[in-house]
Design an enzyme around this catalytic site. Structure first.
Site, PDB file in Angstrom:
ATOM      1  CE  LYS A   8      43.386  16.149  -5.410  1.00 14.38           C
ATOM      2  NZ  LYS A   8      42.320  15.358  -6.084  1.00 14.38           N
ATOM      3  NE  ARG A  83      46.270  18.886  -9.843  1.00 14.61           N
ATOM      4  CZ  ARG A  83      44.988  18.698  -9.673  1.00 14.61           C
ATOM      5  NH1 ARG A  83      44.307  17.959 -10.501  1.00 14.61           N
ATOM      6  NH2 ARG A  83      44.360  19.290  -8.692  1.00 14.61           N
ATOM      7  NE  ARG A 122      33.580  18.541  -6.120  1.00 15.91           N
ATOM      8  CZ  ARG A 122      34.856  18.373  -6.450  1.00 15.91           C
ATOM      9  NH1 ARG A 122      35.766  18.259  -5.498  1.00 15.91           N
ATOM     10  NH2 ARG A 122      35.205  18.305  -7.707  1.00 15.91           N
ATOM     11  NE  ARG A 155      35.538  21.635  -8.939  1.00 16.68           N
ATOM     12  CZ  ARG A 155      36.648  21.052  -8.474  1.00 16.68           C
ATOM     13  NH1 ARG A 155      36.923  21.136  -7.180  1.00 16.68           N
ATOM     14  NH2 ARG A 155      37.475  20.417  -9.262  1.00 16.68           N
ATOM     15  NE  ARG A 166      38.210  17.106 -12.486  1.00 15.82           N
ATOM     16  CZ  ARG A 166      37.219  17.141 -11.580  1.00 15.82           C
ATOM     17  NH1 ARG A 166      35.958  17.106 -11.969  1.00 15.82           N
ATOM     18  NH2 ARG A 166      37.508  17.201 -10.307  1.00 15.82           N
TER      19      ARG A 166
END
Ligand code: AP5
Length: 216
Positions: A8, A83, A122, A155, A166
């Site tokens: 996203k 969300r 990431r 992160r 998540r």
């Protein structure tokens, strides 16, 4: 919109340049709050680092303030909001007040194995927010942000347990949001697999003329 790690943010940053409108990411707004040392930031951290959604009213207030700023008057790309079904109502009220229609909702999809691969590789820049991937989009110099030279970090919510939570929260609370927008005829499904440029081309193909607000 789409599950964690589907791409996203990567696509929203590109759309921001393409459309010349701000990229409004609730994840980025909440992470900025976590860094300012405030009581609000400490409250937010508990939710984000455990993979839970931050309460609707709190996120709703932040988004209402952000979308009311002058730079969003000609449109914006929303990333990570709404969300929950309650957030759909909040957005609808805010946009009604601003007199701005929601033009399109893009749902990115990818298999779970690909999502886990993307999230575990990431690395992000804590200073300017740039996002990298160890394999698909590595920085020129290992561990260093190309844009600002800061040391890249992983992160805290990109650990295996929190990723799993998540994904669960997405299925439970955010999938119904996609259904709601599908029923309104606003949702476009986009295949999020393959290279980022290929995904971008698929998104571009869905954009018509006169797009002023894109939720994702
Ligand atoms: P948020 O920051 O929004 O996290 P997320 O939705 O889990 O999404 P991510 O940022 O992890 O992934 P992404 O889809 O943007 O993928 P990216 O482009 O980085 O939210 C974090 C937390 O904040 C939430 O868990 C919640 O606690 C809270 N929160 C946020 N919004 C909220 C709301 N509205 N209400 C309540 N709470 C809220 O890509 C991932 C990686 O893959 C990168 O390394 C990238 O380089 C790589 N990549 C991207 N595209 C490709 C590709 N095509 N091929 C190969 N690699 C790719």
């Amino acid at each position: 919109m789409g599950p964690p790690g589907v791409g996203k943010g990567t696509q929203a940053v590109r759309l921001k340049s393409l459309l010349g409108v701000p990229h409004v990411s609730t994840g980025d707004i909440l992470r900025a709050a976590m860094q300012d040392g405030s009581a609000l930031g400490r409250q937010v951290r508990v939710y984000v680092e455990s993979g839970q959604l931050v309460p609707d009213e709190l996120v709703g207030d932040l988004i209402a303030e952000r979308l009311s700023r002058r730079d969003a008057a000609a449109g914006f790309v929303l990333d990570g909001f709404p969300r929950t079904l309650a957030q759909v109502d909040i957005l609808s009220r805010v946009l009604g007040r601003l007199g701005m229609p929601l033009s399109k909702v893009i749902l990115l999809r990818a298999p779970q194995a690909e999502i886990v691969r993307r999230l575990s590789g990431r690395r992000t820049c804590p200073k300017c927010g740039a996002v990298y991937h160890l394999e698909s989009h590595p920085p020129k110099s290992s561990g260093v942000c190309d844009a600002c030279g800061a040391a890249l970090v992983q992160r805290p919510d990109d650990t295996e347990d929190v990723i799993r939570e998540r994904l669960r929260v997405f299925d439970e609370q955010t999938a119904p949001v996609a259904d709601a927008y599908r029923a309104q005829g606003l949702l476009v499904d986009v295949d999020g697999t393959g290279e980022a440029d290929a995904v971008a081309s698929r998104i571009d193909a869905t954009l018509g003329r006169g797009v002023t607000g894109v939720s994702g």
